[in-house]
Design a protein around this motif. Structure first.
Motif, PDB file in Angstrom:
ATOM      1  N   GLY B  53      15.622  25.604  32.611  1.00 62.71           N
ATOM      2  CA  GLY B  53      14.209  25.442  32.243  1.00 62.71           C
ATOM      3  C   GLY B  53      13.449  24.635  33.279  1.00 62.71           C
ATOM      4  O   GLY B  53      13.929  23.618  33.774  1.00 62.71           O
ATOM      5  N   ARG B  54      12.244  25.103  33.611  1.00 56.20           N
ATOM      6  CA  ARG B  54      11.458  24.452  34.658  1.00 56.20           C
ATOM      7  C   ARG B  54      10.424  23.470  34.105  1.00 56.20           C
ATOM      8  O   ARG B  54       9.542  23.019  34.831  1.00 56.20           O
ATOM      9  N   GLY B  55      10.514  23.158  32.806  1.00 47.78           N
ATOM     10  CA  GLY B  55       9.536  22.253  32.201  1.00 47.78           C
ATOM     11  C   GLY B  55       9.835  20.783  32.428  1.00 47.78           C
ATOM     12  O   GLY B  55       9.038  19.923  32.107  1.00 47.78           O
ATOM     13  N   GLY B  56      11.003  20.485  32.965  1.00 46.71           N
ATOM     14  CA  GLY B  56      11.319  19.082  33.253  1.00 46.71           C
ATOM     15  C   GLY B  56      12.732  18.684  32.879  1.00 46.71           C
ATOM     16  O   GLY B  56      13.378  17.904  33.560  1.00 46.71           O
ATOM     17  N   ALA B  57      13.243  19.250  31.788  1.00 52.35           N
ATOM     18  CA  ALA B  57      14.553  18.799  31.316  1.00 52.35           C
ATOM     19  C   ALA B  57      15.689  19.657  31.875  1.00 52.35           C
ATOM     20  O   ALA B  57      16.847  19.238  31.867  1.00 52.35           O
ATOM     21  N   GLY B  58      15.399  20.844  32.350  1.00 47.24           N
ATOM     22  CA  GLY B  58      16.430  21.670  32.975  1.00 47.24           C
ATOM     23  C   GLY B  58      17.470  22.225  32.022  1.00 47.24           C
ATOM     24  O   GLY B  58      18.625  22.430  32.391  1.00 47.24           O
ATOM     25  N   PHE B  59      17.072  22.527  30.796  1.00 47.21           N
ATOM     26  CA  PHE B  59      18.016  23.087  29.828  1.00 47.21           C
ATOM     27  C   PHE B  59      18.216  24.579  30.117  1.00 47.21           C
ATOM     28  O   PHE B  59      17.256  25.286  30.425  1.00 47.21           O
ATOM     29  N   PRO B  60      19.484  25.081  30.012  1.00 46.46           N
ATOM     30  CA  PRO B  60      19.721  26.506  30.303  1.00 46.46           C
ATOM     31  C   PRO B  60      18.964  27.415  29.325  1.00 46.46           C
ATOM     32  O   PRO B  60      19.171  27.337  28.113  1.00 46.46           O
ATOM     33  N   ALA B  84       2.283  25.558  28.253  1.00 41.97           N
ATOM     34  CA  ALA B  84       1.385  25.509  29.414  1.00 41.97           C
ATOM     35  C   ALA B  84       0.461  24.305  29.283  1.00 41.97           C
ATOM     36  O   ALA B  84      -0.719  24.359  29.610  1.00 41.97           O
ATOM     37  N   ASP B  85       1.046  23.199  28.774  1.00 44.95           N
ATOM     38  CA  ASP B  85       0.222  22.012  28.518  1.00 44.95           C
ATOM     39  C   ASP B  85       0.160  21.079  29.717  1.00 44.95           C
ATOM     40  O   ASP B  85      -0.456  20.017  29.649  1.00 44.95           O
ATOM     41  N   GLU B  86       0.820  21.457  30.783  1.00 47.18           N
ATOM     42  CA  GLU B  86       0.913  20.646  32.009  1.00 47.18           C
ATOM     43  C   GLU B  86      -0.099  19.493  32.085  1.00 47.18           C
ATOM     44  O   GLU B  86      -1.281  19.713  32.309  1.00 47.18           O
ATOM     45  N   MET B  87       0.422  18.280  31.951  1.00 46.95           N
ATOM     46  CA  MET B  87      -0.490  17.127  31.962  1.00 46.95           C
ATOM     47  C   MET B  87       0.155  15.896  32.565  1.00 46.95           C
ATOM     48  O   MET B  87      -0.414  14.818  32.564  1.00 46.95           O
ATOM     49  N   GLU B  88       1.384  16.067  33.059  1.00 48.82           N
ATOM     50  CA  GLU B  88       2.066  14.915  33.648  1.00 48.82           C
ATOM     51  C   GLU B  88       1.403  14.552  34.974  1.00 48.82           C
ATOM     52  O   GLU B  88       1.268  15.403  35.839  1.00 48.82           O
ATOM     53  N   TYR B 171      -1.327  14.244  26.182  1.00 55.76           N
ATOM     54  CA  TYR B 171      -0.099  14.527  26.925  1.00 55.76           C
ATOM     55  C   TYR B 171       1.067  14.845  25.997  1.00 55.76           C
ATOM     56  O   TYR B 171       1.886  15.722  26.283  1.00 55.76           O
ATOM     57  N   ILE B 172       1.137  14.155  24.870  1.00 60.60           N
ATOM     58  CA  ILE B 172       2.293  14.316  23.981  1.00 60.60           C
ATOM     59  C   ILE B 172       2.388  15.746  23.422  1.00 60.60           C
ATOM     60  O   ILE B 172       3.459  16.174  22.993  1.00 60.60           O
ATOM     61  N   CYS B 173       1.296  16.500  23.450  1.00 64.06           N
ATOM     62  CA  CYS B 173       1.349  17.900  23.012  1.00 64.06           C
ATOM     63  C   CYS B 173       2.354  18.697  23.832  1.00 64.06           C
ATOM     64  O   CYS B 173       2.813  19.748  23.391  1.00 64.06           O
ATOM     65  N   GLY B 174       2.699  18.229  25.021  1.00 66.51           N
ATOM     66  CA  GLY B 174       3.659  18.945  25.855  1.00 66.51           C
ATOM     67  C   GLY B 174       5.094  18.796  25.384  1.00 66.51           C
ATOM     68  O   GLY B 174       5.954  19.600  25.726  1.00 66.51           O
ATOM     69  N   GLU B 175       5.375  17.760  24.603  1.00 65.43           N
ATOM     70  CA  GLU B 175       6.728  17.597  24.040  1.00 65.43           C
ATOM     71  C   GLU B 175       6.887  18.713  23.021  1.00 65.43           C
ATOM     72  O   GLU B 175       6.029  18.914  22.171  1.00 65.43           O
ATOM     73  N   GLU B 176       7.994  19.451  23.086  1.00 68.68           N
ATOM     74  CA  GLU B 176       7.986  20.744  22.398  1.00 68.68           C
ATOM     75  C   GLU B 176       7.826  20.676  20.887  1.00 68.68           C
ATOM     76  O   GLU B 176       7.193  21.558  20.305  1.00 68.68           O
ATOM     77  N   GLU B 213       6.709  28.317  34.206  1.00 71.20           N
ATOM     78  CA  GLU B 213       7.499  28.740  35.371  1.00 71.20           C
ATOM     79  C   GLU B 213       8.790  29.426  34.915  1.00 71.20           C
ATOM     80  O   GLU B 213       9.208  30.427  35.508  1.00 71.20           O
ATOM     81  N   THR B 214       9.396  28.920  33.854  1.00 70.28           N
ATOM     82  CA  THR B 214      10.620  29.526  33.315  1.00 70.28           C
ATOM     83  C   THR B 214      10.345  30.976  32.904  1.00 70.28           C
ATOM     84  O   THR B 214      11.055  31.898  33.299  1.00 70.28           O
ATOM     85  N   LEU B 215       9.296  31.162  32.096  1.00 65.99           N
ATOM     86  CA  LEU B 215       9.002  32.502  31.566  1.00 65.99           C
ATOM     87  C   LEU B 215       8.541  33.463  32.656  1.00 65.99           C
ATOM     88  O   LEU B 215       8.751  34.673  32.557  1.00 65.99           O
TER      89      LEU B 215
HETATM   90  C1  LIG Z   1       6.066  13.561  26.619  1.00 69.16           C
HETATM   91  C2  LIG Z   1       6.540  14.920  27.061  1.00 69.16           C
HETATM   92  C3  LIG Z   1       5.638  15.808  27.649  1.00 69.16           C
HETATM   93  C4  LIG Z   1       6.051  17.072  28.051  1.00 69.16           C
HETATM   94  N1  LIG Z   1       5.138  17.914  28.620  1.00 69.16           N
HETATM   95  C5  LIG Z   1       5.522  19.159  28.997  1.00 69.16           C
HETATM   96  C6  LIG Z   1       4.580  20.082  29.553  1.00 69.16           C
HETATM   97  O1  LIG Z   1       3.391  19.778  29.714  1.00 69.16           O
HETATM   98  N2  LIG Z   1       5.018  21.313  29.912  1.00 69.16           N
HETATM   99  C7  LIG Z   1       6.324  21.699  29.742  1.00 69.16           C
HETATM  100  O2  LIG Z   1       6.667  22.826  30.053  1.00 69.16           O
HETATM  101  N3  LIG Z   1       7.231  20.847  29.224  1.00 69.16           N
HETATM  102  C8  LIG Z   1       6.870  19.595  28.845  1.00 69.16           C
HETATM  103  N4  LIG Z   1       7.802  18.752  28.279  1.00 69.16           N
HETATM  104  C9  LIG Z   1       9.167  19.257  28.071  1.00 69.16           C
HETATM  105  C10 LIG Z   1       9.235  20.062  26.763  1.00 69.16           C
HETATM  106  O3  LIG Z   1       9.527  19.189  25.688  1.00 69.16           O
HETATM  107  C11 LIG Z   1      10.313  21.127  26.795  1.00 69.16           C
HETATM  108  O4  LIG Z   1      11.503  20.557  27.219  1.00 69.16           O
HETATM  109  C12 LIG Z   1       9.990  22.295  27.695  1.00 69.16           C
HETATM  110  O5  LIG Z   1       8.739  22.850  27.403  1.00 69.16           O
HETATM  111  C13 LIG Z   1      11.045  23.352  27.552  1.00 69.16           C
HETATM  112  O6  LIG Z   1      10.811  24.412  28.446  1.00 69.16           O
HETATM  113  P1  LIG Z   1      11.920  24.848  29.506  1.00 69.16           P
HETATM  114  O7  LIG Z   1      13.226  24.884  28.774  1.00 69.16           O
HETATM  115  O8  LIG Z   1      11.469  26.177  29.943  1.00 69.16           O
HETATM  116  O9  LIG Z   1      11.917  23.820  30.581  1.00 69.16           O
HETATM  117  C14 LIG Z   1       7.406  17.467  27.880  1.00 69.16           C
HETATM  118  C15 LIG Z   1       8.302  16.567  27.309  1.00 69.16           C
HETATM  119  C16 LIG Z   1       7.884  15.310  26.913  1.00 69.16           C
HETATM  120  C17 LIG Z   1       8.887  14.384  26.308  1.00 69.16           C
END
Ligand SMILES: Cc1cc2nc3c(=O)[nH]c(=O)nc-3n(C[C@H](O)[C@H](O)[C@H](O)COP(=O)(O)O)c2cc1C
Ligand code: SF4
Ligand code: FES
Lengths: 154, 424
Positions: B53-60, B84-88, B171-176, B213-215
C-alpha cells in the motif's frame, strides 16, 4: 428556517444513505453553500430534518475545519502554514497580508470583503508558498503577486 | 526506465479524456479482468505481485483484499473506498495522479471492486483538491456513459456505482477508520480495531480502503502481470514509487522512479541539489510523520525496509528537506503544531501531550525554555509512541520529535543557554 431549495438538496443527499443522519455533513455543506456559514438556527433546522439531536449536528459541524460556525467575509483567504511553506517563507507573506488588510488570522475586514485563515498543507509543497482564495489555488507566492491577486476579489 | 503511473501525465496540459485514455490502451484492464478472470484470480494476482500500500503504512494490498468474506456473506453490500484525503504536510503525490490521470484511478477501482465484489465505491477526496474533483467527476461521467460504470458492466453481470465524497476538512479523515465514520456523516474519530474494516467497515459492512497510488496500479498489474511489476524496482519490493522533494532545493517536484532509488539521487539528480547558499542538514523521508534522517543516510534506498532499517519510515515517499538557514526547533514546532491542531481528541497522550509539546517548543524557540523541557519532550514523545493510542496520529507526531531531539540536540541546548533563537 431552511429554504425549499436547501431542503430539496438535502433530501437528494439523504437518498444516498441507509439512514437520514448519514447526510449530516452534506446538509451542513449545502447550508453553508447558500448562506456562507452555519448559524445556531441552521444547526437546529438540520437536526430536525435528519431526526437527530442539535448536539449531534453541532458536534459534527464544529469538528470539521471547513464548516464555518461564525460568519465569514465574502472571500476567504487560506494561507498554508505547514512546514514546506514555512521553509519557503509563508510567515512574511502572512505579515504582508495582515498589514495590508489590517486583520490577523481569524479576522474579517470591516467591509466584510476578506476573512483570513491559516490552513494545513495544500499539497502544493513543491510550489510553496501556497494559498487559496475561496476555491482557487495559488502558489509560488510573493508579496507583489498577492497584491495583484487580492484585487480580483471584491 | 518505465513509468507506468505517470507516462500519460503531461504537466501543464489537460488529463486524458476517455477517448484519449482508451487510445493508449486504457480500460483494457477492465475488459480483461471482468470478462476473463474470476474475482479471486484478480486478488491472487495482486497478492503474487506483493504490491505494498502506498498510503504510508505499506500493508500488502492483496492480503488486505483476501480478508474480505467472499462466499458466506453475500446478503448485503460491500464497499471499496479510495483514500484521496492527502493532507500530510510535505505530501503532494496523490494530487499529481488525481489531476493527471483520473481514468487510471477509476479503471483501477473498477477492477479492485470486482475483485472483492463491492457494488459501491467512494473516492474520499480532500476538499481543497478542487481541480481533481472536477476532473474526477467528468471522468466518472464519461465512464458511466461508456458502460464501464453502472449496471452489468461490459455484459459481465457486475454492477458498480462510484461516488466522489469531498471532505469537510481535517487530517484525521485520512486515517482509514476515521474516514469511514466521516463517510457515514459522523465526526471523523478513529474506530477501535478489531474488527478491521474488511469485516466491519462502512455502515458495518466489509470494506477495503486503499490509497490513490495503490489503486492506480491495479489495471497495470492485470495487463502486465506480477513478474513485470516486480522487475520495475531496484529492491525486493516491486514497482515504482511517486517520490517528491520540497524545501530549499533547486528543483522541487514529484517524480515516478523505481522503488529503491536512493535519497541522494532524488535530492541531487532530480531535485537539483540545494539552492546556492543553503546546506543540507536533515530530511523527513516520507512526510511530516516520519523520523529525521541526516547526511550519513543519504545513500539509503527509498524502500519500506531500507528506510526502516535506517531508523525512519518510507511513509508517503515525499521528502521534506531541512536546510541550515531554517531553525530545526521552528521546523519541529511547525510540525507539532499541525499534529496538535489535527488531533481528534480521543486519547490522552495525543490530546494533552501534543499541546504541551507545542508550548514547550514555542518557549524554547522564544528563548524562555529550560533544560528540563528536553527531558519532558522526550517523555511525551515516548508516551505518544505506538501502543498508547487508538490510531497512528500520535505515534506519527512522535517520530520527527524524538529523532529531531536526538539529531539537533545541540541546537535545542543553544536556544536554552543563549536564551534566544540563533536563526533570528
Ligand atoms: C492520521 C492519519 C492520516 C492518514 N492519512 C492518509 C491519507 O491522507 N491518505 C492515505 O492514503 N492514507 C492515509 N493514512 C493511512 C490510512 O489509514 C490507510 O493505511 C491507507 O489509506 C491504506 O491504503 P494503502 O493500503 O493503499 O496504503 C493515514 C493514517 C493516519 C494514522
Ligand atoms: S491518537 Fe490522536 S488522532 Fe488518533 S485517535 Fe487518539 S486522539 Fe485521535
Ligand atoms: S506545506 Fe504548504 S502546500 Fe504543503
Amino acid at each position: 428556517m431552511l429554504t425549499e431549495k436547501e431542503k430539496k438538496e438535502i433530501h437528494e443527499e439523504i437518498k444516498l444513505y441507509p439512514y437520514p443522519a448519514g447526510a449530516c455533513i452534506d446538509a451542513l455543506k449545502i447550508v453553508q453553500h447558500h448562506r456562507g456559514w452555519v448559524s445556531d438556527e441552521s444547526v437546529k433546522d438540520i437536526a430536525k430534518l435528519l431526526s437527530i439531536s442539535n448536539e449531534e449536528v453541532d458536534g459534527v459541524a464544529t469538528f470539521y475545519s471547513r464548516i464555518y460556525r461564525k460568519p465569514v467575509g465574502r472571500n476567504v483567504i487560506l494561507i498554508c502554514d505547514s512546514v514546506s511553506c514555512m521553509i519557503m517563507g509563508y510567515e512574511s507573506l502572512y505579515e504582508h497580508i495582515s498589514k495590508k488588510l489590517v486583520i490577523s488570522f481569524g479576522g474579517t475586514t470591516s467591509d466584510e470583503r476578506f476573512t483570513l485563515l491559516p490552513i494545513s498543507c495544500l499539497g502544493d509543497c513543491d510550489n510553496a508558498p501556497a494559498m487559496m482564495i475561496n476555491n482557487d489555488h495559488f502558489n509560488r507566492l510573493t508579496a507583489e503577486k498577492i497584491d495583484e491577486l487580492l484585487e480580483r476579489y471584491k | 526506465m518505465e513509468r507506468p503511473l505517470t507516462k500519460h501525465i503531461k504537466p501543464g496540459s489537460a488529463a486524458y479524456n476517455l477517448k484519449e485514455y482508451k487510445q493508449v490502451g486504457g480500460y483494457n484492464g477492465v475488459t480483461k479482468a471482468l470478462i476473463n478472470m474470476a474475482p479471486g484470480e484478480v486478488t491472487n494476482l495482486v497478492k503474487a505481485s506483493n504490491l505494498l500500500g502506498r498510503g504510508g503504512a505499506g500493508f500488502p494490498t492483496g492480503v488486505k483484499w483476501s480478508l474480505i468474506p467472499m462466499d458466506v456473506d453475500r446478503n448485503g453490500p460491500k464497499y471499496l473506498v479510495c483514500n484521496a484525503d492527502e493532507m500530510e504536510p510535505g505530501t503532494f503525490k496523490d494530487r499529481y495522479l488525481l489531476e493527471g490521470n483520473p481514468h487510471q484511478l477509476i479503471e483501477g477501482m473498477i477492477i479492485s471492486a470486482y475483485a472483492i465484489q463491492a457494488e459501491k465505491a467512494y473516492i474520499f477526496l480532500r476538499w481543497a483538491y478542487k481541480k481533481a474533483e472536477a476532473g474526477l467527476c467528468k471522468a466518472i461521467d464519461e465512464a458511466y456513459k461508456a458502460g464501464y460504470l453502472g449496471k452489468n458492466i461490459l455484459g459481465s453481470g457486475f454492477n458498480l456505482d462510484l461516488y466522489v465524497h469531498s471532505s469537510a476538512g481535517r487530517y484525521i479523515c485520512g486515517e482509514e477508520t476515521a474516514l469511514l465514520n466521516s463517510l457515514e456523516g459522523k465526526r471523523a474519530v478513529p474506530r477501535t480495531k478489531p474488527p478491521f474494516p474488511a469485516i466491519s467497515g462502512l455502515f458495518g459492512r466489509p470494506t477495503v480502503v486503499n490509497n490513490v497510488e495503490t489503486l492506480s496500479w491495479i489495471s497495470h498489474l492485470v495487463e502486465n502481470g506480477a513478474d513485470w511489476f516486480k522487475g520495475l524496482s531496484l529492491t525486493a519490493t516491486g514497482g515504482t514509487k511517486l517520490y517528491g522533494v520540497s524545501g530549499k532545493v533547486k528543483n522541487p517536484g514529484t517524480w515516478e522512479l523505481p522503488l529503491g532509488t536512493t535519497m541522494r539521487e532524488l535530492l541531487e539528480d532530480h531535485a537539483g541539489g540545494m539552492i546556492a547558499g543553503h546546506k543540507f542538514r536533515g530530511v523527513l523521508p516520507g512526510g511530516a510523520s516520519t523520523d529525521f534522517l541526516i547526511e550519513e543516510h543519504l545513500d539509503v534506498k527509498m524502500d519500506f525496509t531500507t528506510v526502516a532499517a535506517a531508523g525512519s519510515r518510507l511513509g508517503t515517499g515525499t521528502m521534506i528537506i531541512l536546510d541550515d538557514k531554517t531553525c530545526p526547533v521552528a521546523f519541529i514546532h511547525n510540525i507539532e503544531k499541525f499534529f496538535a491542531l489535527e488531533s481528534c481528541g480521543w486519547c490522552t497522550p495525543c490530546r494533552e501531550g501534543l499541546p504541551w509539546v507545542e508550548k514547550m517548543l514555542v518557549s524554547i524557540e522564544e528563548g524562555t525554555g529550560i533544560m528540563e523541557y528536553i527531558d519532558l519532550l522526550n517523555f511525551n514523545a515516548k508516551y505518544m509512541g505506538p501502543g498508547n493510542t487508538f490510531c497512528a496520529h500520535a505515534p506519527g507526531a512522535a517520530e520527527p520529535l524524538q529523532s529531531g531531539l536526538r539529531y539537533f540536540h545541540d541546537d535545542f541546548v543553544k536556544h536554552i543557554t543563549d536564551k534566544k533563537c540563533p536563526w533570528r
